[in-house]
Design a protein around this motif. Sequence first.
Motif, PDB file in Angstrom:
ATOM      1  N   GLU A   1     -20.891 -10.871  13.855  1.00 15.95           N
ATOM      2  CA  GLU A   1     -21.594 -10.692  15.129  1.00 15.95           C
ATOM      3  C   GLU A   1     -21.698 -12.030  15.871  1.00 15.95           C
ATOM      4  O   GLU A   1     -21.550 -12.095  17.092  1.00 15.95           O
ATOM      5  N   GLY A   2     -21.940 -13.101  15.124  1.00 14.53           N
ATOM      6  CA  GLY A   2     -22.038 -14.430  15.733  1.00 14.53           C
ATOM      7  C   GLY A   2     -20.746 -14.844  16.401  1.00 14.53           C
ATOM      8  O   GLY A   2     -20.737 -15.371  17.520  1.00 14.53           O
ATOM      9  N   GLN A   3     -19.640 -14.571  15.731  1.00  8.63           N
ATOM     10  CA  GLN A   3     -18.342 -14.917  16.302  1.00  8.63           C
ATOM     11  C   GLN A   3     -18.087 -14.140  17.595  1.00  8.63           C
ATOM     12  O   GLN A   3     -17.533 -14.663  18.555  1.00  8.63           O
ATOM     13  N   LYS A   4     -18.541 -12.906  17.599  1.00  8.18           N
ATOM     14  CA  LYS A   4     -18.403 -12.075  18.809  1.00  8.18           C
ATOM     15  C   LYS A   4     -19.198 -12.719  19.953  1.00  8.18           C
ATOM     16  O   LYS A   4     -18.713 -12.866  21.076  1.00  8.18           O
ATOM     17  N   GLN A   5     -20.413 -13.125  19.634  1.00 11.27           N
ATOM     18  CA  GLN A   5     -21.277 -13.687  20.674  1.00 11.27           C
ATOM     19  C   GLN A   5     -20.756 -15.015  21.210  1.00 11.27           C
ATOM     20  O   GLN A   5     -20.809 -15.274  22.409  1.00 11.27           O
ATOM     21  N   VAL A   6     -20.260 -15.880  20.319  1.00 12.09           N
ATOM     22  CA  VAL A   6     -19.779 -17.167  20.830  1.00 12.09           C
ATOM     23  C   VAL A   6     -18.452 -17.010  21.577  1.00 12.09           C
ATOM     24  O   VAL A   6     -18.165 -17.769  22.494  1.00 12.09           O
ATOM     25  N   LYS A   7     -17.692 -16.008  21.191  1.00  9.19           N
ATOM     26  CA  LYS A   7     -16.448 -15.789  21.944  1.00  9.19           C
ATOM     27  C   LYS A   7     -16.745 -15.321  23.367  1.00  9.19           C
ATOM     28  O   LYS A   7     -16.059 -15.709  24.313  1.00  9.19           O
ATOM     29  N   GLU A   8     -17.790 -14.536  23.511  1.00 14.15           N
ATOM     30  CA  GLU A   8     -18.230 -14.142  24.858  1.00 14.15           C
ATOM     31  C   GLU A   8     -18.683 -15.359  25.664  1.00 14.15           C
ATOM     32  O   GLU A   8     -18.379 -15.502  26.838  1.00 14.15           O
ATOM     33  N   MET A   9     -19.442 -16.210  24.995  1.00 16.36           N
ATOM     34  CA  MET A   9     -19.965 -17.416  25.646  1.00 16.36           C
ATOM     35  C   MET A   9     -18.823 -18.335  26.093  1.00 16.36           C
ATOM     36  O   MET A   9     -18.775 -18.792  27.242  1.00 16.36           O
ATOM     37  N   VAL A  10     -17.890 -18.560  25.195  1.00 17.08           N
ATOM     38  CA  VAL A  10     -16.738 -19.407  25.514  1.00 17.08           C
ATOM     39  C   VAL A  10     -15.917 -18.744  26.624  1.00 17.08           C
ATOM     40  O   VAL A  10     -15.442 -19.414  27.554  1.00 17.08           O
TER      41      VAL A  10
END
Lengths: 411, 411
Positions: free
Chosen positions: A309-318
């Motif tokens: 889930e964290g990777q999903k969120q940071v990919k959105e942020m990036v």
Amino acid sequence: MALVNENYLKLQGSYLFAEIAHRVQKFKAENPEAEVISLGIGDVTLPLPQVSIEAMHKAVDEMANKETFRGYGPEQGYAFLREKIRDVIYKSRGVDIEADEIFVSDGAKSDCGNIQEIFGVDNTIAITDPVYPVYLDTNIMAGRTGLVKEDGTFEGVVYMPCTAENNFTPELPKQHVDMIYLCSPNNPTGTTLSRDELAKWVKYAKENKSIILYDAAYAYYITEDDVPRTIYEIEGAKEVAIEFRSFSKTAGFTGTRCGYIVLPKAVKGYTKDGKEQALNPLWNRRHTTKFNGTPYIIQRGAEAVLTEEGQKQVKEMVGYYMENAKIIREGLASLGLTVFGGVNSPYVWLKVPAGMTSWDFFDKLLHEANIVGTPGSGFGPSGENYFRLTAFGSRENTLKAVERIKTQLKL
Amino acid sequence: MALVNENYLKLQGSYLFAEIAHRVQKFKAENPEAEVISLGIGDVTLPLPQVSIEAMHKAVDEMANKETFRGYGPEQGYAFLREKIRDVIYKSRGVDIEADEIFVSDGAKSDCGNIQEIFGVDNTIAITDPVYPVYLDTNIMAGRTGLVKEDGTFEGVVYMPCTAENNFTPELPKQHVDMIYLCSPNNPTGTTLSRDELAKWVKYAKENKSIILYDAAYAYYITEDDVPRTIYEIEGAKEVAIEFRSFSKTAGFTGTRCGYIVLPKAVKGYTKDGKEQALNPLWNRRHTTKFNGTPYIIQRGAEAVLTEEGQKQVKEMVGYYMENAKIIREGLASLGLTVFGGVNSPYVWLKVPAGMTSWDFFDKLLHEANIVGTPGSGFGPSGENYFRLTAFGSRENTLKAVERIKTQLKL
């Protein structure tokens, strides 16, 4: 008589951001109605990923109870974080790094600055030009350079110009160098080194018994498939390269502070009489003697970034920042400006119009469009005639800034 | 050929705690039924003060919202924390320190280790014996010492023995020294330096143009009124002393990580040609180049400690540990053992029974009473025949440990 480290007296003032602040302040005083937008500083603006917020709340609660309280942790970082880094950042790219080759810290700036301590003062360093100033400044402090010269460069340092002419790829130095600082995606140019270019450096390092200090703090901004995310994707790099990574730009941790060094056990330095000396135990000694670990709460926040889930969120942020980068890049290009970066990096590096210096363009952009950027010459002599804009602003400000550049800048 | 910093090869293995762990493990394997209590390691066990928990939850929430999110903060620490330190730690003792003489960090271990970087490598250092190992090790790494000698001391270092014979007060060295490390309340001896003793050192430093590096990490454990809480209570100290402080032992921050250096602007070092050089700007340069600030969340937790309610909570916490210290001290004294410390410090330092070494006593305590402590010889040659017990355990374990020592130890 307590002597000071006179190498510090060789340092140049950190003129760049002070001078920017001074000029902006003056402009604002003279133009109180102007709404100045900054695309200057490389700091994030989006809040932390929700997974980190939740993990840190939980960790704070653990610190409130005797049963779950944490005192001193391992200086190198908790296993839960080191193992997640090993699996999510490296194993996922087919790279085998052991957990005890990873040292968790308070950020890549500290690591980039501190790593040179385990090296001899007689080593020759090579840096790209333009460059993130910490690599150079910390070597000046350590006495690995001579005095500053008239052009702003330092005696005894090998500078590798990176300009449009060489496609921002540093050339192998003609003289022998021992410690090579590479940064990809690059701050400030926003460009990346290809697999072939990196392979060339690994080969050089092996042949010359040199060490590559590889700053991959912006790795998450790479969008193109064929650009290496870590230097360890290159055959042989595990014998000659130390990699720096950070949660700062990956997950908005600039004020939360967590980074790490990867120092494979196969990386060797040498004593003066030519004996091999593994660097991992030296760094382990440095790290455990002069550092007492990243806060438990923060390590839990970083661990959460590495969950699915964290990777999903940071990919959105990036992705959000990279959409800004695209807006800036395409907006500038549509005006006929020559732009680099912004594809695998949050930095757009533009060639200022002919006949202008970086500072001329700074003033022009500020006065005509009320936009603040960073003059390329502030990053080194070869940054002259270039200019850095960052994608870390809000979408609204980024759109507004580009619109103003399009409509108000007299090109 | 990338040379390594060969000074690292002079370092001795961190034998002490590894050897303790090894002996305890062996004992446990051979005596699986034994309930071993550790009074060995200087780590806290009580949870964080409630004020810090609340402040950190609030700060985590701020990081979750765009409007309140914090990116890069000032490397030296936020004004809210520096000003609180100035007022609560210093002004309250009648000491005028400016906020920009305070540098917030991730802990006193980092600061004690890093501070030596701004000094010349030719300075002679003086350390007490026994001593907290970081002072020495970081100077070995920097090349300010020669090689280790047979007795475990290093060439080129001035050792100042502190034993019962001199009431644990270091004598002024006969030869000139440039950098003097003092720690009061002392780790490991648990003793403090009086106002007169400190005044003697300030006078020496002024006369010899030396710098005092004053570790006051345990200042909150001082219970006696006439013991100075900070070296700046001594006239003239603001010209020659750098002070290290921490929230680790004050507020249970060993795993939360926050400390600070006080470096008054009047403190001067010298260039080789005898010119004065203020140290505050040198440290500012070091701190801003190699460090990117303590996490915002953590700084809010530390700030809360310095509120009125926070001070009440940490005084209760320290009081709890000091009651443990009293239990240990009085329990050992009742057996006829000679004990020091434990009055203004969480450390009790005892003289081991005649004819025994520190390690003999370690084994005896482990085998007969199943208690783990720390052999004094691990802190330096003059620590031989002494032994450290810490008051950081739970009340229950402390009482049980003392009871066992009273009933099971064959003296």
